[in-house]
Design a protein around this motif. Sequence first.
Motif, PDB file in Angstrom:
ATOM      1  N   ARG A 101       0.876  -1.197  -0.575  1.00 54.34           N
ATOM      2  CA  ARG A 101       0.152   0.105  -0.284  1.00 54.34           C
ATOM      3  C   ARG A 101       0.778   1.218  -0.227  1.00 54.34           C
ATOM      4  N   SER A 102       2.032   1.351   0.803  1.00 52.65           N
ATOM      5  CA  SER A 102       3.218   1.985   0.485  1.00 52.65           C
ATOM      6  C   SER A 102       3.064   3.066  -1.156  1.00 52.65           C
ATOM      7  N   THR A 103       2.694   3.916  -1.148  1.00 50.32           N
ATOM      8  CA  THR A 103       3.549   4.286  -2.151  1.00 50.32           C
ATOM      9  C   THR A 103       4.865   4.521  -2.480  1.00 50.32           C
ATOM     10  N   ARG A 161       6.367   1.417  -2.735  1.00 52.70           N
ATOM     11  CA  ARG A 161       6.011   0.335  -4.404  1.00 52.70           C
ATOM     12  C   ARG A 161       6.571   0.930  -5.098  1.00 52.70           C
TER      13      ARG A 161
END
Length: 861
Positions: free
Chosen positions: A477-479, A482
């Motif tokens: 979920r962490s941009t 990612r």
Amino acid sequence: MDATVSPNAYQPPKGAAQFGLAMRFALREMRAGLSGFLIFVACIALGVGAIAGVNSVARAIADGVANQGQTLLGADMRFELNQREANEQERAFLNGLGTLAVSAGMRSMARLADGSDQALVEAKAVDPAYPLYGTLETEPALSRDDLFGLRDGAYGAAAPQILFDRLALKVGDSIELGSQRIQLRALLTNEPDAISDGFGFAPRLLMSMEALKASGLIQPGSLVEHVYKVRLPGGSSEAQLQAVKDRAQAEFPQAGWSIRSRTNAAPALSANIERFSQFLTLVGLTALVVGGVGVANAVRAYLDSKRGVIATFKSLGASGGFVFSVYLIQIMLIASIGIAIGLVLGVLMPFAAKAALASLIPVPAESGVYPGALAVAVIFGVLVTLAFAVLPLGRARDVPATALFRELGFEAKGLPRIAYVATAIGAGVLLATLAVLFSSDKRIAIIFVAAAVASFLVLRGVGGLVQALARRAPSVRSTPLRLAIGNIHRPGALTPSVVLSLGLGLTLVVTLALIDGNLRRQISGTIAERAPNFFFVDVQPAEIDDFVKFVQAESPRGAIQRVPMLRGRVVALNGVDAQTVKVPPEGAWVLRGDRGITYSEAIPENAVISEGEWWPKDYAGEPLVSFSADEAQQIGLKLGDTVTVNVLGRNITAKIANMRRVQWESLGINFVMVFSPNTFAGAPHSWLATLREQNAAPADEAKLLNAVTKQFPAVTSVRVKDALDVVNQLVGQLGTAIRTAAAVALVASVLVLSGALAAGNRARVHDAVVLKTLGATRRTLMAAFSLEYLLIGLATAIFALIAGGVAAWYVVARVMKLPSVFLPEVAVATIVLALVLTVGFGLLGTWRILGQKAAPVLREL
């Protein structure tokens, strides 16, 4: 394929004319300067400079030894006998050669007159002819009679400052040596032939032959080295020196003397310098190979910046070979700049090292330029550049012009044409071959080359594995995370270059740190705990029983072990002259010089028979010997083979009856050779004893040492802790030198790392601009790039720990035969270092990238 061109398009000339045209284009393009190639030049200069400098310094020291051979040896020829003096025939032969100087050396205890303190000394007695070459220097300067003569019942002597400090003495004070009072009349500042006597654990005590004889220390079987030095009349050539040596061995085949000439004044020093220079050369070659990765990165980045020019060349009809020639010429010209800088460093290093080594090696280095050492460095530099530059250049050759006009760079998959792959492999094979040929120890060089190739391949695999894991990682979920994972496996990612460049340097650092840590741990910990507290040398047979009783009374909780001891030299193996037998370096020490030997009726307490059987009690057959198993294997001996040793001027041949496992690290009484008692029946010898008392306080050891020295002044007492302190100090100095050398490879890794990051900056600019246009904040991008560098650095550190740990274990456990443990502090330091380097350098470049304005970049998309 190349882009299609019209029949009227310009066709470049062929052959020499094509090369000339390529040279002109290459030089014109280089007018813009070396932008993007500074790290390339630095990598080549560092590796070439290290190789040229190390070999030049080694050559300078070797020349210093060769040019001052007479002074260092103190003679033209040196004859050494152990435990006996030359007989009448031998002495007549030596006198007939030229001017003769006689000396004798042995270890003993020097004690204060009141018996309050004592110290181990290397006593050296000289006759009036000393020195034949060089100058004996003392402070104050005294005549020989004033320095050594007998006055008021005391002979004179000179000693270095360390002995004065150790016993809190000053010039004019007296000490007791054996049964003789010795007055220290001067400070010994220069002993011209000290280096030829080898390394000593104790300070020198220089005196006359009369003083040593008066001390009563020389008894039958005492461990005394008798040295006869000869100055030949009118000088002599190497061939004449060899002829004298051959004549001495032919006329006195059982003399057992060790013969050296001025051409081999300090063999131990020369061998150590040669081995250490080989190690440093291999480290320098490692730095150069690591720098080769930087060469490949710089070439790829440079070609990427020239894609428009290359496309234009091809559109105008230039062949792929012509394009390849233009940029190969540029790369080699730029490499020549780095090589030239490295050569300057190599030329200057002997001059800089001369002052630095003066206090460490008692041999002045000859300042000068050494073309051979420089040539080796040039060859290595050219081959590394060629090996790493050919593949990216080969890829650029085959990319069509249309692709260059519309693509960002050379991201084609697969390998270039077979000719370029073969050229790169050929350069690498030639580099490895020369590294082995130029090494004195071919086995070590082969192991190094194999390890370097394996590390290179494994690191490429590790980089691919990291990318594969990132590609298959579940969505997060962490941009920032990612984005970081995506950057690790995207086309043109920095992962392979970073892992390869940083991994080699860190692996070398981890390996050397673990070896150094294990050695220190063994010396100061395990070995110190298992070693005896004292060695007692030169205990005479008539007093051995009284000596043992005395020590047991002084140390009732101590365990005493005693064995008879002689000195002997291996002169033949299976009837073949030992000097002609080729053995690997790790076993050569057994055949070099004199060895301590003993005899025993029963199996020694600390021995384990690995092969064969021990001789029966009261054995009276042919002489038998028990040989250390590891050393026998290294030399190539087996059960039933014969070993001939020279002891007290007699050659004795014994058959190997069994092999023993010897734990040298215990520092107990261990011998390579243990003979059956009948071998040395009636031979004069002394006894060696050890005392082991666990938990003995330093005060108790000092009290015992003082008591033994008073009661038995002729017995030499060696406190093991003092010897270990000296060894630990030497290991520390060696470790510092090795870590400094390893830092060269690490610096090369850092340079390549920064170059790899710089090479990827162009792609990062586009990524950052696009992401910022889509709404990403600078904070998000910084977090993403930081996580990317963090993950790559962590993966590299883990590999370095595994590979370095395995390499260190092999060296410590298999080569040094010592227990090996993994040191957690090394793991922590490696991980921290890897993360600081990757994240630090990565963020330095990223911060500038994030400041780029979007409009100019978007117009180029």
